[in-house]
Design an enzyme around this catalytic site. Structure first.
Site, short mmCIF file in Angstrom:
data_model
loop_
_atom_site.label_atom_id
_atom_site.label_comp_id
_atom_site.label_asym_id
_atom_site.label_seq_id
_atom_site.Cartn_x
_atom_site.Cartn_y
_atom_site.Cartn_z
N ARG A 196 -0.78 10.67 0.76
CA ARG A 196 0.52 10.34 1.36
C ARG A 196 0.44 10.47 2.88
O ARG A 196 0.29 11.57 3.41
CB ARG A 196 1.62 11.25 0.83
CG ARG A 196 2.98 10.88 1.39
CD ARG A 196 4.09 11.77 0.87
NE ARG A 196 5.35 11.36 1.47
CZ ARG A 196 5.78 11.77 2.66
NH1 ARG A 196 5.05 12.60 3.39
NH2 ARG A 196 6.94 11.34 3.14
N TYR A 250 10.08 -7.91 -2.45
CA TYR A 250 10.18 -8.49 -3.78
C TYR A 250 10.92 -9.82 -3.75
O TYR A 250 11.53 -10.18 -2.74
CB TYR A 250 10.85 -7.52 -4.75
CG TYR A 250 12.37 -7.40 -4.61
CD1 TYR A 250 12.93 -6.72 -3.54
CD2 TYR A 250 13.22 -7.97 -5.55
CE1 TYR A 250 14.31 -6.60 -3.42
CE2 TYR A 250 14.61 -7.85 -5.44
CZ TYR A 250 15.15 -7.16 -4.38
OH TYR A 250 16.51 -7.05 -4.26
N GLU A 295 27.75 -9.02 2.92
CA GLU A 295 27.46 -9.62 1.60
C GLU A 295 27.76 -8.58 0.53
O GLU A 295 28.41 -7.58 0.81
CB GLU A 295 25.99 -10.07 1.54
CG GLU A 295 25.00 -8.97 1.85
CD GLU A 295 23.55 -9.45 1.92
OE1 GLU A 295 23.23 -10.53 1.37
OE2 GLU A 295 22.73 -8.74 2.52
N LYS A 328 13.52 -9.02 2.07
CA LYS A 328 13.88 -8.59 0.71
C LYS A 328 13.03 -7.38 0.34
O LYS A 328 12.05 -7.48 -0.39
CB LYS A 328 13.71 -9.76 -0.27
CG LYS A 328 14.61 -9.65 -1.49
CD LYS A 328 14.81 -10.98 -2.16
CE LYS A 328 15.42 -10.89 -3.53
NZ LYS A 328 16.67 -10.17 -3.63
N HIS A 335 2.33 8.43 6.41
CA HIS A 335 3.21 7.35 6.86
C HIS A 335 2.41 6.19 7.43
O HIS A 335 2.73 5.03 7.21
CB HIS A 335 4.19 7.85 7.92
CG HIS A 335 5.30 8.70 7.36
ND1 HIS A 335 5.07 9.93 6.81
CD2 HIS A 335 6.62 8.49 7.26
CE1 HIS A 335 6.21 10.45 6.38
NE2 HIS A 335 7.18 9.59 6.64
#
Ligand code: PDD
Length: 287
Positions: A97, A32, A178, A146, A99
């Site tokens: 589902r 994102y 951070e 991210k 992996h």
């Protein structure tokens, strides 16, 4: 009006639906960006897009969209002004589902807006000081991506809130990395220090801008390892992010940083950032 973008279309948020078999939902198999828009104009938009493309490449999601056009139009459809755009790209809906994934999946692109405070519109005096705790960095070793896999960030932020603190600063192998959604700076004797760019931190767009502004304005800075004692004995501590700008942290682990007040180096950087933002909006920026 709350218009979102999903799979190539703009629509009211209540009409946006994704499959429970979307890998973003099942596995956090997605990345994102958060891009602030001020007065309807994307702030460092190209830098955010470059980082999004880095994240996509790193997790091998192949999505080809005109990101700037999507975000610009979303902001315009939501009335423009000061809004942050959240843009998420998942690997797509695999229908079951598993992996392992099929490289031919169509990525799901979702974007929405939220109001953002214009950090150039408030004075340094009005900015609220923050408090923080220091806690273990529980995340993986690819924090340069991210990723939406934010469970460790959520848990440590809640730990901070349980201690009546605003932020959690993260410590890994004896050095600070951070915050839960922000980069970290400390100031000692007028010099700005920040953790080195590595896969242990997100390469913050605001962090880069702060260092760029320090550079052109003759403020000294160094990218170094920062340990707990250095943090606690700093004259100033700040955090930075696209949605919060640069904010002073004046209390860490229930102890005051420096004299417990916003510092002069922070105040200077806050003004520089505000001026830069104003210039960018009016087309007069130098950076
Ligand atoms: N987060 N570090 C982390 C872990 C972050 O999640 C963020 C931003 C930053 C600051 O990066 P930037 O200056 O590019 O915003 C540093 C966004 C705002 C979020 O998750 O909402």
């Amino acid at each position: 009006m709350n218009i979102v973008y999903l799979k190539g279309q703009f629509m009211p948020s209540q009409e946006a639906m994704i499959s429970p078999f979307d890998r973003g939902f099942l596995f956090g198999d997605s990345v994102y960006e958060v891009v602030p828009y001020f007065r309807g104009i994307g702030f460092r938009l190209q830098e955010h897009i470059t980082r999004l493309e880095h994240s996509l490449r790193a997790v091998r999601i192949q999505a080809h969209t005109d990101w700037a056009a999507v975000m610009d139009e979303l902001v315009a459809r939501n009335g423009g002004g000061n809004l942050s755009v959240y843009l998420q790209v998942t690997r797509g809906d695999s229908g079951s589902r598993s992996h392992s994934y099929d490289a031919s999946l169509t990525p799901t692109v979702f974007a929405c807006c939220a109001p953002v405070r214009d950090f150039a519109a408030v004075s340094a005096e009005e900015v609220q000081e923050l408090s923080a705790i220091v806690t273990a960095d529980l995340r993986w070793h690819r924090c340069d991506i991210k990723s939406t896999g934010l469970l460790p960030n959520i848990l440590v932020l809640q730990q901070a809130r349980d201690h009546q603190a605003d932020e959690a600063l993260l410590l890994r192998d004896g050095v600070l990395t951070e915050g839960t959604s922000c980069n970290l700076f400390v100031v000692r004797q007028g010099v700005i220090y920040t953790p080195k760019r590595s896969s242990e931190i997100l390469g913050g767009i605001t962090r880069e801008l702060v260092l760029g502004l320090a550079d052109v304005n003759g403020m000294q800075y160094q990218e170094v390892d920062i340990d707990y004692d250095t943090l606690m004995n700093a004259d100033e501590v700040w955090i930075s992010s696209s949605t919060r700008g640069v904010l002073p942290v004046t209390r860490v682990d229930d102890r005051l940083i420096g004299d417990g007040k916003k510092g002069p180096v922070w105040a200077r950087m806050f003004e520089l950032l505000a001026r830069y933002q104003h210039q960018l909006m009016t087309g007069e920026s130098e950076l």
